[in-house]
Design a protein around this motif. Sequence first.
Motif, short mmCIF file in Angstrom:
data_model
loop_
_atom_site.label_atom_id
_atom_site.label_comp_id
_atom_site.label_asym_id
_atom_site.label_seq_id
_atom_site.Cartn_x
_atom_site.Cartn_y
_atom_site.Cartn_z
N GLY A 145 127.34 17.13 -43.65
CA GLY A 145 126.61 17.91 -42.67
C GLY A 145 125.49 18.74 -43.25
N ALA A 146 125.25 18.62 -44.56
CA ALA A 146 124.23 19.43 -45.21
C ALA A 146 122.81 18.98 -44.81
N ASP A 147 122.62 17.68 -44.71
CA ASP A 147 121.29 17.14 -44.38
C ASP A 147 121.29 16.64 -42.93
N ASN A 148 120.41 17.20 -42.14
CA ASN A 148 120.29 16.79 -40.74
C ASN A 148 119.31 15.62 -40.66
N LYS A 149 119.78 14.48 -40.20
CA LYS A 149 118.93 13.29 -40.15
C LYS A 149 117.72 13.51 -39.24
N LEU A 150 117.86 14.36 -38.23
CA LEU A 150 116.75 14.59 -37.30
C LEU A 150 115.57 15.29 -37.95
N LEU A 151 115.83 15.99 -39.06
CA LEU A 151 114.78 16.70 -39.78
C LEU A 151 114.25 15.90 -40.97
N ALA A 152 114.80 14.70 -41.18
CA ALA A 152 114.34 13.86 -42.29
C ALA A 152 112.90 13.42 -42.05
N PRO A 153 112.04 13.51 -43.06
CA PRO A 153 110.63 13.12 -42.87
C PRO A 153 110.44 11.62 -42.82
N LEU A 154 109.47 11.20 -42.03
CA LEU A 154 109.07 9.79 -41.96
C LEU A 154 107.79 9.64 -42.77
N SER A 155 107.77 8.73 -43.72
CA SER A 155 106.63 8.61 -44.63
C SER A 155 105.40 8.04 -43.95
N ASP A 156 105.59 7.34 -42.81
CA ASP A 156 104.43 6.74 -42.16
C ASP A 156 103.78 7.67 -41.13
N THR A 157 104.32 8.88 -40.98
CA THR A 157 103.72 9.89 -40.11
C THR A 157 103.85 11.23 -40.80
N ASP A 158 103.33 12.27 -40.16
CA ASP A 158 103.52 13.62 -40.68
C ASP A 158 104.72 14.30 -40.03
N ASP A 159 105.51 13.54 -39.30
CA ASP A 159 106.60 14.10 -38.52
C ASP A 159 107.96 13.82 -39.14
N CYS A 160 108.94 14.63 -38.75
CA CYS A 160 110.33 14.30 -39.03
C CYS A 160 110.84 13.43 -37.87
N VAL A 161 112.06 12.95 -37.99
CA VAL A 161 112.61 11.98 -37.03
C VAL A 161 112.56 12.51 -35.59
#
Length: 211
Positions: A33-49
């Motif tokens: 639960g330490a890393d929230n997948k929704l906040l993981a960055p996407l390398s092809d955009t400037d956004d997280c998931v």
Amino acid sequence: MTSVTSSPSSSSSSVFVGLLLAAGKGSRFDPSGADNKLLAPLSDTDDCVVVAAARKLLAASPALAVVAIVNSLQGEVALRLSAMGCQVVECSDAAEGMSASLMCGIRHTKDAAGWIIALGDMPHVQTSTHGGLLAALKDDVDIAVPVYLGKRGNPVAFSRKHLDDLLQLSGDRGARALLKSSPVNEIPVNDPGIHRDIDTRADLAASGGTD
């Protein structure tokens, strides 16, 4: 952004709502639960998931009210989505499964004309797909799903005809039972994103994410 807030005395409106379900634990991505997948960055955009998913939904129409459902531990997710213009609703019983999050969103917007049920871990769904589902709702379709290469995917759209059914869901299968028991209008799309979610770190890497 157009908004919908339900009240006991209010009547149904002509506003359609995009519900972004973002209250899951994401235990397959990180059991600790330490890393929230929704906040993981996407390398092809400037956004997280989750921001990428919300951005596509928000872009579908200025008239679409976007409401994000989060859990009590997702302060950063809530802040980012709120800053984008989403209404953010905390679901107190999100741990009970996706149906709980969905019902929370439906209750909060129960006067809407219909809903597009989108998932916060599906950042590759195209804006045109959301737009197609919205158009179907405006054409009085009761249930609409996108189809790519003959296979159904997400998001799914429901008219308010199914309000009572949506408020009686249970478990972690969302509205799948409704899709099996009711007539469904299939919307052909050229969008492989309707089949791509981020459940694991391998999914993130395959989606252009960074670990």
